[in-house]
Design a protein around this motif. Structure first.
Motif, PDB file in Angstrom:
ATOM      1  N   TRP A 108      75.855  -0.368  31.631  1.00  0.00           N
ATOM      2  CA  TRP A 108      76.891   0.438  32.278  1.00  0.00           C
ATOM      3  C   TRP A 108      76.361   1.027  33.583  1.00  0.00           C
ATOM      4  O   TRP A 108      77.062   1.067  34.589  1.00  0.00           O
ATOM      5  N   ASP A 109      75.098   1.452  33.578  1.00  0.00           N
ATOM      6  CA  ASP A 109      74.525   2.031  34.796  1.00  0.00           C
ATOM      7  C   ASP A 109      74.470   1.010  35.930  1.00  0.00           C
ATOM      8  O   ASP A 109      74.643   1.364  37.091  1.00  0.00           O
ATOM      9  N   ASP A 110      74.206  -0.265  35.584  1.00  0.00           N
ATOM     10  CA  ASP A 110      74.163  -1.312  36.615  1.00  0.00           C
ATOM     11  C   ASP A 110      75.519  -1.448  37.309  1.00  0.00           C
ATOM     12  O   ASP A 110      75.603  -1.521  38.529  1.00  0.00           O
ATOM     13  N   LEU A 111      76.581  -1.506  36.506  1.00  0.00           N
ATOM     14  CA  LEU A 111      77.923  -1.644  37.078  1.00  0.00           C
ATOM     15  C   LEU A 111      78.322  -0.365  37.798  1.00  0.00           C
ATOM     16  O   LEU A 111      78.913  -0.416  38.882  1.00  0.00           O
ATOM     17  N   ARG A 112      78.007   0.764  37.201  1.00  0.00           N
ATOM     18  CA  ARG A 112      78.371   2.042  37.811  1.00  0.00           C
ATOM     19  C   ARG A 112      77.753   2.189  39.195  1.00  0.00           C
ATOM     20  O   ARG A 112      78.395   2.665  40.129  1.00  0.00           O
TER      21      ARG A 112
END
Length: 224
Positions: A108-112
Motif C-alpha cells: 500500500w505504501d508503494d502505491l500511496r
C-alpha cells in the motif's frame, strides 16, 4: 477530487487496488474495468483523471490500450501496475507517456507514494492548463523539484521554510517580513531570511511599497 479508473483482469486484484486508492485522501475510484473494451467504455463515460492500468488483459495488450484510452480521453494520466518486468515493456510504457510504472506485487505504501506524487505534480497542471509555467513548475513535473533549489541558508530549517511558503502562498496580498514574523512567532530578521531565499529562488516576487521616510518596504507574493 481526483477520479481514478482501475483496469485489471483479475477481479480480486482490481478490488484490492480500488480499496487502496479510496484510502488515499483526495482520490476516489469512479470505475473498475476487467477488459480493454470495458476500459474504453468506462473512460468515455466517466472521464477519469487517472487510470491504474494492467498490461496483461484478455482482449488487448495494455500498451495498445494506453493509446486507445488517449484517443477517447486525451488528458487521461496513467500509472501502469503490472507484473511485466521486461525492459522492452517498461520502455514502451515510458514512451507512451505514463506517469509511473509500479511492479506487482507491491505494498500500500508503494502505491500511496505514487498517488501522492501524482497529486503534487501532475494534477495541478490540469488546473493550471491556461497559465504560463515557471521553470520551477516544469522541474517539479520532471522530478527535479528537490534538486532545483539551493541548500537553505545556515540556521534555517526546512520545517520553518515550509511554513513561510504556506503563508506567502495563502496571503492574497503581498506580505512583509514583519507580518510574516508575526504569523510565525519569530523575529523579523529571521522571517526576512526565508522570504529572501524564496525571492532568490524565483519562488516569490518582491514588491516595493513606497511611502514615508526611508527605503521602500519589501513585500513578497508567491510567484505563481
Amino acid at each position: 477530487m481526483i477520479k481514478v479508473l482501475v483496469i485489471d483482469d483479475d477481479f480480486m486484484v482490481a478490488k484490492v487496488h480500488a480499496g487502496f486508492v479510496n484510502k488515499e485522501p483526495g482520490f476516489t475510484v469512479v470505475g473498475v474495468a476487467h477488459s480493454a473494451s470495458d476500459a474504453v467504455k468506462a473512460a468515455t463515460a466517466l472521464s477519469p483523471d487517472l487510470a491504474l492500468l494492467d498490461i496483461h488483459l484478455p482482449d488487448m495488450n495494455g500498451l495498445e490500450l494506453l493509446q486507445r484510452l488517449r484517443e477517447v480521453q486525451p488528458e487521461l494520466d496513467v500509472i501502469v501496475i503490472s507484473a511485466a518486468r521486461e525492459m522492452d515493456t517498461v520502455r514502451k510504457a515510458l514512451r507512451g507517456g505514463i506517469v509511473h510504472y509500479l511492479m506487482k506485487p507491491f505494498s500500500w505504501d508503494d502505491l500511496r507514494e505514487r498517488l501522492k506524487h501524482y497529486a503534487k505534480t501532475y494534477q495541478p497542471l490540469h488546473v493550471l492548463r491556461d497559465k504560463e509555467l515557471e521553470q520551477a513548475d516544469v522541474n517539479l513535473l520532471f522530478g527535479m523539484g528537490s534538486q532545483s533549489r539551493r541548500p537553505l541558508p545556515k540556521g534555517c530549517s526546512a520545517e520553518t521554510m515550509s511554513l513561510v511558503e504556506s503563508i506567502v502562498r495563502q496571503t492574497p496580498e503581498p506580505i512583509s517580513a514583519t507580518e510574516t514574523a508575526e504569523k510565525l512567532g519569530t523575529s523579523r530578521v529571521s522571517a526576512r531570511r526565508y522570504l529572501e531565499y524564496l525571492a532568490e529562488e524565483n519562488l516569490a516576487q518582491v514588491n516595493l511599497r513606497y511611502g514615508g521616510v526611508g527605503r521602500p518596504e519589501r513585500r513578497y507574493s508567491w510567484n505563481g
